[in-house]
Motif scaffolding. Structure first.
Motif, PDB file in Angstrom:
ATOM      1  N   ARG A   1      45.229 -94.860  13.453  1.00  0.00           N
ATOM      2  CA  ARG A   1      46.654 -94.653  13.307  1.00  0.00           C
ATOM      3  C   ARG A   1      47.263 -94.355  14.673  1.00  0.00           C
ATOM      4  O   ARG A   1      46.562 -94.068  15.646  1.00  0.00           O
ATOM      5  N   LEU A   2      48.593 -94.455  14.717  1.00  0.00           N
ATOM      6  CA  LEU A   2      49.338 -94.088  15.910  1.00  0.00           C
ATOM      7  C   LEU A   2      49.644 -92.598  15.856  1.00  0.00           C
ATOM      8  O   LEU A   2      50.202 -92.106  14.876  1.00  0.00           O
TER       9      LEU A   2
ATOM     10  N   ARG B   1      39.513 -89.628  18.233  1.00  0.00           N
ATOM     11  CA  ARG B   1      39.237 -90.130  19.589  1.00  0.00           C
ATOM     12  C   ARG B   1      40.419 -91.000  20.012  1.00  0.00           C
ATOM     13  O   ARG B   1      40.824 -91.913  19.294  1.00  0.00           O
ATOM     14  N   LYS B   2      40.974 -90.704  21.193  1.00  0.00           N
ATOM     15  CA  LYS B   2      42.077 -91.504  21.712  1.00  0.00           C
ATOM     16  C   LYS B   2      41.540 -92.855  22.174  1.00  0.00           C
ATOM     17  O   LYS B   2      40.511 -92.933  22.843  1.00  0.00           O
TER      18      LYS B   2
ATOM     19  N   PHE C   1      44.681 -93.779  17.807  1.00  0.00           N
ATOM     20  CA  PHE C   1      43.501 -92.931  17.661  1.00  0.00           C
ATOM     21  C   PHE C   1      42.609 -93.516  16.564  1.00  0.00           C
ATOM     22  O   PHE C   1      43.092 -94.180  15.644  1.00  0.00           O
ATOM     23  N   VAL C   2      41.320 -93.251  16.675  1.00  0.00           N
ATOM     24  CA  VAL C   2      40.404 -93.501  15.567  1.00  0.00           C
ATOM     25  C   VAL C   2      40.032 -92.144  14.991  1.00  0.00           C
ATOM     26  O   VAL C   2      39.772 -91.189  15.720  1.00  0.00           O
TER      27      VAL C   2
ATOM     28  N   LEU D   1      38.060-100.553  22.832  1.00  0.00           N
ATOM     29  CA  LEU D   1      39.501-100.317  22.860  1.00  0.00           C
ATOM     30  C   LEU D   1      39.982 -99.281  23.875  1.00  0.00           C
ATOM     31  O   LEU D   1      41.147 -99.322  24.262  1.00  0.00           O
ATOM     32  N   VAL D   2      39.148 -98.355  24.282  1.00  0.00           N
ATOM     33  CA  VAL D   2      39.637 -97.304  25.182  1.00  0.00           C
ATOM     34  C   VAL D   2      40.171 -97.934  26.462  1.00  0.00           C
ATOM     35  O   VAL D   2      39.429 -98.544  27.238  1.00  0.00           O
ATOM     36  N   ASP D   3      41.494 -97.807  26.640  1.00  0.00           N
ATOM     37  CA  ASP D   3      42.186 -98.297  27.844  1.00  0.00           C
ATOM     38  C   ASP D   3      41.839 -99.747  28.182  1.00  0.00           C
ATOM     39  O   ASP D   3      41.730-100.128  29.342  1.00  0.00           O
ATOM     40  N   ASN D   4      41.701-100.573  27.177  1.00  0.00           N
ATOM     41  CA  ASN D   4      41.359-101.981  27.383  1.00  0.00           C
ATOM     42  C   ASN D   4      42.545-102.708  28.012  1.00  0.00           C
ATOM     43  O   ASN D   4      43.621-102.785  27.416  1.00  0.00           O
TER      44      ASN D   4
END
Length: 331
Positions: A146-147, A158-159, A272-273, A296-299
């Protein structure tokens, strides 16, 4: 059966099998005192003596023998069921229930699900996409996206990556209407707006002004509660719009869209997950979370740098009608 009753029955069965309460305690990983207390509680509960005891020998009474014959098969079956449940917890087979926002996130989630299922063909993804904030416990969700912050307690977050909001238009729109040179100039342009599917409210545009994110309302020439529909309108040159960076990035990079007023592009919020305790999760859920974090982290595939936005931005093109007017004057 209450858990303490199950513990007492298990202690009774083990003592009957081994002929010793001390050996039963050692086998069950409890203290002799705890084993003696459990057996005493069971006898008190049944109001029956289950063992003849001497200093060296334990033997079943008639009541104890009958109880053993009746409960031993059931407890063994229960133990097999528990062992099977623990084994399935660490199995990469079966359903994986995933929840996430419908807007902006569908294409991202599909890439994750596709890759994960290629790695683990026995997984059966069950994906729930909606913009409302559901109850993941009631919905039996293994992994949620979700956002922003979760509305539920007891979940771990986890962000992943920032959600940019990019004002953009198709080259066809810029040929006809030109590019706005300031936020105030948007009033003279055909803007699209997004109507939130859950609340029904028309959302303002989120812009960066002096380092702060500010909401500015727009008078929409087109309004929709579906991001895909809004994207099509922008791509066809009918309106300019503020689109999520994860949605607009591939079209901006291949030239089908052009970023506008890039100095006002905010990183509005983060994805976030969310998940429960990792120790109690199925192995397949833990592996999917790890893949999401890794991919996905900062991809940069989903985030345009300031330098890239400036490079892709137009150099103040003029409307076609204005250029034709100047050409006639020159002649």
């Amino acid at each position: 059966m209450a858990l303490n009753e199950l513990r007492s029955v298990t202690t009774f069965i083990k003592a009957a099998e081994l002929g010793s309460l001390r050996k039963a305690a050692l086998d069950l990983g409890i203290s002799p005192q705890a084993a003696s207390k459990a057996l005493a509680q069971l006898e008190a509960h049944l109001d029956a003596r289950l063992f003849h005891r001497t200093t060296r020998v334990m033997s079943l009474t008639d009541a104890g023998q009958r109880l053993l014959e009746e409960v031993q098969p059931s407890v063994q079956g229960m133990q097999r069921a528990l062992d099977n449940a623990r084994q399935r917890k660490d199995d990469f087979q079966g359903p994986l229930r995933i929840a996430g926002p419908r807007s902006t996130f569908g294409p991202i989630l599909w890439r994750l699900v596709e890759e994960f299922c290629d790695l683990h063909p026995g997984i059966q993804p069950d994906v729930l996409l909606e913009d409302r904030v559901g109850n993941w416990v009631e919905d039996r969700v293994d992994v949620g996206f979700r956002l922003g912050a979760s509305a539920h307690e007891g979940v771990i977050a986890r962000k992943l990556l920032a959600l940019q909001m990019v004002i953009c238009a198709a080259p066809a729109y810029l040929q006809q209407h030109g590019a706005p040179q300031s936020l105030s100039a948007l009033e003279a342009h055909r803007c699209s707006a997004y109507r939130h599917p859950a609340t029904g409210k028309v959302l303002p545009w989120h812009v960066l002004i002096d380092g702060q994110i500010v909401d500015i309302p727009v008078v929409p020439a087109l309004c929709s509660n579906d991001e895909g529909f809004e994207l099509e309108a922008v791509l066809h040159g009918k309106v300019l719009g503020q689109l999520a960076g994860v949605t607009a990035a591939p079209y901006l990079r291949d030239g089908r869209l052009v970023p506008l007023l890039v100095e006002h592009t905010p990183e509005y919020i983060h994805y976030f997950v969310y998940f429960g305790s990792r120790s109690s999760q199925p192995a397949r859920a833990r592996a999917f979370i790890d893949l999401a974090v890794e991919r996905l982290v900062d991809n940069p595939a989903f985030i345009l740098s300031d330098e890239e936005l400036r490079r892709l931005a137009p150099s103040a093109p003029q409307p076609a009608a204005r250029r034709r007017s100047r050409s006639r004057t020159a002649r």
